[in-house]
Design a protein around this motif. Sequence first.
Motif, PDB file in Angstrom:
ATOM      1  N   VAL A   1       0.759  -1.342   0.111  1.00 42.48           N
ATOM      2  CA  VAL A   1       0.047   0.075  -0.140  1.00 42.48           C
ATOM      3  C   VAL A   1       0.852   1.277   0.134  1.00 42.48           C
ATOM      4  O   VAL A   1       2.022   1.368   0.635  1.00 42.48           O
ATOM      5  N   PRO A   2       0.395   2.465  -0.530  1.00 42.90           N
ATOM      6  CA  PRO A   2       1.336   3.687  -0.344  1.00 42.90           C
ATOM      7  C   PRO A   2       1.061   4.141   0.856  1.00 42.90           C
ATOM      8  O   PRO A   2       0.229   4.090   1.467  1.00 42.90           O
ATOM      9  N   ILE A   3       2.282   4.535   1.219  1.00 46.47           N
ATOM     10  CA  ILE A   3       2.590   5.320   2.612  1.00 46.47           C
ATOM     11  C   ILE A   3       3.268   6.752   2.537  1.00 46.47           C
ATOM     12  O   ILE A   3       3.930   7.147   1.504  1.00 46.47           O
ATOM     13  N   PHE A   4       2.500   7.636   3.159  1.00 47.06           N
ATOM     14  CA  PHE A   4       2.882   9.043   3.256  1.00 47.06           C
ATOM     15  C   PHE A   4       3.088   9.497   4.819  1.00 47.06           C
ATOM     16  O   PHE A   4       2.620   8.884   5.628  1.00 47.06           O
ATOM     17  N   GLY A   5       4.184  10.556   4.780  1.00 41.21           N
ATOM     18  CA  GLY A   5       4.446  11.123   5.851  1.00 41.21           C
ATOM     19  C   GLY A   5       4.198  12.563   5.934  1.00 41.21           C
ATOM     20  O   GLY A   5       4.323  13.183   4.991  1.00 41.21           O
ATOM     21  N   TYR A   6       4.059  13.172   7.040  1.00 44.71           N
ATOM     22  CA  TYR A   6       3.720  14.628   7.349  1.00 44.71           C
ATOM     23  C   TYR A   6       4.447  15.051   8.480  1.00 44.71           C
ATOM     24  O   TYR A   6       4.663  14.499   9.546  1.00 44.71           O
ATOM     25  N   SER A   7       4.869  16.278   8.331  1.00 50.66           N
ATOM     26  CA  SER A   7       5.614  17.152   9.418  1.00 50.66           C
ATOM     27  C   SER A   7       5.297  18.358   9.118  1.00 50.66           C
ATOM     28  O   SER A   7       5.084  19.054   8.148  1.00 50.66           O
ATOM     29  N   ASP A   8       5.207  19.294  10.294  1.00 49.79           N
ATOM     30  CA  ASP A   8       5.011  20.849  10.230  1.00 49.79           C
ATOM     31  C   ASP A   8       6.385  21.297  10.477  1.00 49.79           C
ATOM     32  O   ASP A   8       6.444  22.534  10.532  1.00 49.79           O
ATOM     33  N   SER A   9       7.550  20.551  10.311  1.00 51.06           N
ATOM     34  CA  SER A   9       8.936  21.303  10.379  1.00 51.06           C
ATOM     35  C   SER A   9       9.541  21.321   9.202  1.00 51.06           C
ATOM     36  O   SER A   9       9.526  20.283   8.321  1.00 51.06           O
ATOM     37  N   THR A  10       9.640  22.592   8.499  1.00 51.40           N
ATOM     38  CA  THR A  10      10.378  22.830   7.354  1.00 51.40           C
ATOM     39  C   THR A  10      11.723  22.392   7.102  1.00 51.40           C
ATOM     40  O   THR A  10      12.275  22.091   6.232  1.00 51.40           O
ATOM     41  N   ILE A  11      12.413  22.395   8.402  1.00 43.66           N
ATOM     42  CA  ILE A  11      13.588  21.876   8.451  1.00 43.66           C
ATOM     43  C   ILE A  11      13.883  20.555   8.073  1.00 43.66           C
ATOM     44  O   ILE A  11      14.705  20.132   7.444  1.00 43.66           O
ATOM     45  N   VAL A  12      12.936  19.830   8.888  1.00 45.41           N
ATOM     46  CA  VAL A  12      13.140  18.127   8.560  1.00 45.41           C
ATOM     47  C   VAL A  12      12.636  17.891   7.178  1.00 45.41           C
ATOM     48  O   VAL A  12      13.230  16.991   6.567  1.00 45.41           O
ATOM     49  N   LEU A  13      11.556  18.767   6.540  1.00 44.58           N
ATOM     50  CA  LEU A  13      11.427  18.572   5.136  1.00 44.58           C
ATOM     51  C   LEU A  13      12.726  18.757   4.378  1.00 44.58           C
ATOM     52  O   LEU A  13      12.753  18.048   3.386  1.00 44.58           O
ATOM     53  N   ALA A  14      13.549  19.779   4.516  1.00 40.88           N
ATOM     54  CA  ALA A  14      14.393  20.099   4.001  1.00 40.88           C
ATOM     55  C   ALA A  14      15.498  19.149   3.933  1.00 40.88           C
ATOM     56  O   ALA A  14      16.335  18.561   3.059  1.00 40.88           O
ATOM     57  N   TRP A  15      15.613  18.461   5.227  1.00 43.46           N
ATOM     58  CA  TRP A  15      16.713  17.283   5.340  1.00 43.46           C
ATOM     59  C   TRP A  15      16.540  16.300   4.450  1.00 43.46           C
ATOM     60  O   TRP A  15      17.220  15.597   4.065  1.00 43.46           O
ATOM     61  N   LEU A  16      15.158  15.800   4.426  1.00 47.05           N
ATOM     62  CA  LEU A  16      14.379  14.584   3.785  1.00 47.05           C
ATOM     63  C   LEU A  16      14.539  14.908   2.232  1.00 47.05           C
ATOM     64  O   LEU A  16      14.416  14.012   1.415  1.00 47.05           O
ATOM     65  N   SER A  17      14.587  16.285   1.815  1.00 49.32           N
ATOM     66  CA  SER A  17      14.587  16.445   0.197  1.00 49.32           C
ATOM     67  C   SER A  17      15.812  16.435  -0.202  1.00 49.32           C
ATOM     68  O   SER A  17      16.011  16.732  -1.762  1.00 49.32           O
ATOM     69  N   ASP A  18      17.112  16.106   0.375  1.00 44.26           N
ATOM     70  CA  ASP A  18      18.311  16.099  -0.218  1.00 44.26           C
ATOM     71  C   ASP A  18      18.722  14.651   0.246  1.00 44.26           C
ATOM     72  O   ASP A  18      18.465  14.009   1.167  1.00 44.26           O
ATOM     73  N   TYR A  19      20.083  14.265  -0.091  1.00 44.47           N
ATOM     74  CA  TYR A  19      21.156  13.016   0.242  1.00 44.47           C
ATOM     75  C   TYR A  19      21.533  13.368   1.584  1.00 44.47           C
ATOM     76  O   TYR A  19      21.976  14.314   2.153  1.00 44.47           O
ATOM     77  N   PRO A  20      21.409  12.235   2.288  1.00 44.30           N
ATOM     78  CA  PRO A  20      21.797  12.301   3.709  1.00 44.30           C
ATOM     79  C   PRO A  20      23.068  12.482   4.104  1.00 44.30           C
ATOM     80  O   PRO A  20      23.523  12.999   5.176  1.00 44.30           O
ATOM     81  N   ARG A  21      24.107  11.966   2.828  1.00 47.81           N
ATOM     82  CA  ARG A  21      25.449  12.317   3.194  1.00 47.81           C
ATOM     83  C   ARG A  21      25.699  14.033   3.438  1.00 47.81           C
ATOM     84  O   ARG A  21      27.028  14.257   3.686  1.00 47.81           O
ATOM     85  N   ARG A  22      24.890  14.817   3.176  1.00 48.61           N
ATOM     86  CA  ARG A  22      25.098  16.109   3.130  1.00 48.61           C
ATOM     87  C   ARG A  22      25.200  16.712   4.358  1.00 48.61           C
ATOM     88  O   ARG A  22      25.578  17.740   4.705  1.00 48.61           O
ATOM     89  N   TRP A  23      24.429  15.898   5.387  1.00 47.49           N
ATOM     90  CA  TRP A  23      24.204  16.428   6.721  1.00 47.49           C
ATOM     91  C   TRP A  23      25.219  15.859   7.735  1.00 47.49           C
ATOM     92  O   TRP A  23      25.701  14.986   7.305  1.00 47.49           O
ATOM     93  N   LYS A  24      25.365  16.287   8.937  1.00 42.27           N
ATOM     94  CA  LYS A  24      26.046  15.862   9.801  1.00 42.27           C
ATOM     95  C   LYS A  24      25.267  14.549  10.284  1.00 42.27           C
ATOM     96  O   LYS A  24      24.401  14.238   9.919  1.00 42.27           O
ATOM     97  N   THR A  25      26.422  13.734  11.155  1.00 40.96           N
ATOM     98  CA  THR A  25      26.256  12.314  11.343  1.00 40.96           C
ATOM     99  C   THR A  25      24.770  12.154  11.961  1.00 40.96           C
ATOM    100  O   THR A  25      23.887  11.150  11.561  1.00 40.96           O
ATOM    101  N   PHE A  26      24.481  13.004  12.958  1.00 41.44           N
ATOM    102  CA  PHE A  26      23.232  12.662  13.511  1.00 41.44           C
ATOM    103  C   PHE A  26      21.897  12.883  12.550  1.00 41.44           C
ATOM    104  O   PHE A  26      20.975  11.944  12.644  1.00 41.44           O
ATOM    105  N   ILE A  27      21.945  13.795  11.665  1.00 42.73           N
ATOM    106  CA  ILE A  27      20.921  13.866  10.650  1.00 42.73           C
ATOM    107  C   ILE A  27      21.121  12.920   9.818  1.00 42.73           C
ATOM    108  O   ILE A  27      19.990  12.219   9.190  1.00 42.73           O
ATOM    109  N   ALA A  28      22.363  12.548   9.371  1.00 43.20           N
ATOM    110  CA  ALA A  28      22.396  11.742   8.162  1.00 43.20           C
ATOM    111  C   ALA A  28      21.803  10.330   8.588  1.00 43.20           C
ATOM    112  O   ALA A  28      21.438   9.554   7.804  1.00 43.20           O
TER     113      ALA A  28
END
Length: 429
Positions: free
Chosen positions: A241-268
Amino acid sequence: MFCAEEIGAAINLKTDVCKLLTQAGFRLRKWCSNSPEFLSTIDSIDRETSAETIIDDTQTVKTLGLLWDTACDSFKYSVTLSELQAQVTKRTVLSDISKVFDPLGWLLPVVVSMKLLMQQLWLKGIDWEAALPSDMFSHWCELRRGINDIRDIRIPRWVKYKSGEMLELHGFADASEMAYAAAVYLKVHHLDGLVSTNLIASKSRVAPIKQITLPRLELCAAQLMTKLMVKVKEALEVDQVPIFGYSDSTIVLAWLSDYPRRWKTFIANRTSYILDIIPRQNWRHISSHQNPADLATRGITACNLINSNIWWHGPNILCTNHNWEQVVLEPPNEMQLEERPMMLCHTAAKHVDDLFERSTMILATTSFESLKVVDDKIDLTKSDRVLSLQTLTVCSTVISWALDCVIPSMIRERSNASESSSTRLENSV
């Protein structure tokens, strides 16, 4: 427990199970069902006399238990807490909290307030047998009285799904400075064009005592929701089944919109796990007042929870059959994104041979962390400073690129600059 879409299938299953157990000398008793037609096929002495079936087999008299009311085919809670003692201690508070049996997190907005009070008791260093301060005692009495209102909650057992209808799973994540939480909803597209949504499960965590930024807590909430989504898919046996995620944090959505290796270890580490389960194109932004997980981060009373439509069925936009319109958001500040630092090396030389020698030396002495920026697939431990074949291949590629593209371009620019200087000198003479 077993569910069947047709009465005939349930009766056939009952007959087969009884026949199998009868051969071994066992007789099934205390049958209960929400179907009178099914119960009519069972002898009266083998039926459950009570219309309420206890879900928690280990419950005691003092346990808040989950019941199945077969008469109206819904779940409800029984509340039998002991009388409030004259002196309330941290031990008695923990004892009452542990009696709340809520395996699917349906009462999470009420329970989280109790957990937050328990955390405050730890922060204040109150002893196990010491009486609660007056302000905390008043707050605990209010929370304890609200538990009695839980008996009025009725949760339908059936989510109105039939074979052939399309399903979707929608998960919501939110965090505050006190706690972070997640809630998962099942959306059913019925054959008649209508849509129904129901809360399946939720989960929360109190914020750690060690200070952590709110964007990181929001990311932890998204990870918690992803883990809960995996468990719900396994329990419902709906892998495709299709699955969808929702968040009210623009920072989290920005983290998820790019490749993990771009961020620090905790975020990546966390974004990598999340994106393996929920693709980045399936993440949506939702405002805080429409996010049901917000209720589980700040807590509400049991009386308000009963009539909270957003908690039991999700936001109104989820109940519609229209496509989600993604809102263009203002990008967050770069300082909040916590990008992985990159090392840039600059060198100057009069001759090409000197430049080649210096570039080779820089690449050969580059640390493990800097090499990861070049290629995050390099398998080189921090304790091993010997360059592997794969690392040398990457370095060789960079050097070849420099020799083929960068250095010739630099030579041409330097040559053109020298010719221009000579021309100006001749003209002046």
